[in-house]
Design an enzyme around this catalytic site. Sequence first.
Site, PDB file in Angstrom:
ATOM      1  N   GLY A 159     -12.077  -1.966  17.236  1.00  0.00           N
ATOM      2  CA  GLY A 159     -13.322  -2.009  16.616  1.00  0.00           C
ATOM      3  C   GLY A 159     -14.331  -3.123  17.691  1.00  0.00           C
ATOM      4  N   SER A 160     -15.533  -3.012  17.330  1.00  0.00           N
ATOM      5  CA  SER A 160     -16.485  -4.217  17.775  1.00  0.00           C
ATOM      6  C   SER A 160     -17.557  -4.857  16.777  1.00  0.00           C
ATOM      7  CB  SER A 160     -17.060  -3.241  18.890  1.00  0.00           C
ATOM      8  OG  SER A 160     -17.936  -2.264  18.232  1.00  0.00           O
ATOM      9  N   GLY A 161     -18.329  -5.648  17.377  1.00  0.00           N
ATOM     10  CA  GLY A 161     -19.290  -6.087  16.623  1.00  0.00           C
ATOM     11  C   GLY A 161     -18.982  -7.081  15.474  1.00  0.00           C
ATOM     12  N   SER A 162     -17.799  -7.627  15.410  1.00  0.00           N
ATOM     13  CA  SER A 162     -17.116  -8.328  14.478  1.00  0.00           C
ATOM     14  C   SER A 162     -17.097  -7.592  12.952  1.00  0.00           C
ATOM     15  CB  SER A 162     -18.065  -9.598  14.342  1.00  0.00           C
ATOM     16  OG  SER A 162     -17.996 -10.506  15.242  1.00  0.00           O
TER      17      SER A 162
ATOM     18  N   GLY B  55     -15.202  -6.300  10.205  1.00  0.00           N
ATOM     19  CA  GLY B  55     -13.864  -6.246   9.635  1.00  0.00           C
ATOM     20  C   GLY B  55     -13.286  -7.687  10.212  1.00  0.00           C
TER      21      GLY B  55
ATOM     22  N   ARG C  22     -17.585  -2.956  28.727  1.00  0.00           N
ATOM     23  CA  ARG C  22     -18.915  -2.424  28.557  1.00  0.00           C
ATOM     24  C   ARG C  22     -19.907  -3.681  28.804  1.00  0.00           C
ATOM     25  NH1 ARG C  22     -20.073  -5.179  23.952  1.00  0.00           N
ATOM     26  NH2 ARG C  22     -18.358  -5.259  22.362  1.00  0.00           N
TER      27      ARG C  22
END
Length: 428
Positions: free
Chosen positions: A154-157, A159, A279
Amino acid sequence: MARRAFILVEGASNMQRYVQVAQHHGFHPIILSANPTRYEYLAAKSIETIAVDTNNLDALIQECSRLGAAYEIAGITSATEFTYATVGKLCRHFELPGPNPTSIERCCDKFLQRQLLARAGIPIPAYRLATNATEIKGAAADIGLPVVLKPAVGSGSIGVRLCRNLDELAEHATYLLGEKHIWRSSPRILVEEFAQGPLYWSDVMGDEVIGVGAGDFGPPPHFVYHQWTFPAPLGDAEHKRIADVSLSCLRALGLGWGPTCIEFRWTKHGPIVIEVNPRLSGAPGPEMVQAACGVDLLTEHIKLVTGDEWNLCRSHSQIAAARFLVADSDGTLDWIDGVSRAAAIPGVIEVKLNVEPKAPIVRKGDHRDCMGYVIAASPDHALTEAILQRAVDLISWSITSFPARGAHEQICAPPSPAPTQAGEKGRS
């Protein structure tokens, strides 16, 4: 002569800038997406967007082959890590410059990433992998509360939560294992030691560390950004330690082609690697780097992708800082004011809004809570802070609570600078 197409497979917060930079360099940008309606703002600008299953390599090869009959494909990349490994395979098929797909896949699996970093002797938080509530509770007992729970992919915090006691642990475990969190595969959850200390990140292009930034969060248990600063106020020795560990991460994970963003906590043991992202950092990271030292990371990435000669030489030296505009209540955004006045202040680089009036505001405790940001830059840290605060003070908004929660209007403004909150750094 056929037009030169620059193909983007899906995107994130940097998507629009990739498109703009590609156009500036004479390319015809084409977006491949499983859900083109996500990019309505691009369709409004007549950017070609094509529906295709971006998780299906064969479907992507077929679509790029079709496009290759009408265009010269100059390069293929992605603005999101979820499709970046597939992009690597696509580039190999068409013999175009691209990342090593195996390295990207290993890096995007945070559990496997942890294993590889630990094997190389790189300092990381204590961690365990769990797939159910019993394993989560046992892992937290082994590591010791507080712990951070987050999806292994996942990404972007999204969860990601700090769990300071057993009640918070049980609550977030129930959330992750229930139907509210969307999993791309069966649930795999990392239970991690809460590494406490100032937050830093390094921006890397190829095998060169461009610089080190600093950031802080709003209040726990969420990891929603409050402010970023680039370059970080570090001494030469501290900067070198982070740069050295960054290069060690590249070697351990088989990276070193294209952009990498590596996140750290400076604990009592020194820099601890929280995460390696194969990235560019999400917006406004690249914009801050350009404001601080003149290196446009998106442009240089596009040059690399298209086989052109890149240039990472710095043209100036400033201190850049960004403040995030985050709502403190849910509801309907009635209006947001002061943007043009803030943007007109000398030293303000950009004021960016991600929302428009009448948009629903539903806070989720991750990067999606950001309604926008303000960037300022100057030759002096204190002056940059003053410019940024002056600009932010001019911006206010009104949010009317949803009727089911009792309609009332709140006039809000961004909070004053908060103390650094230690925790996991999750960028888009």
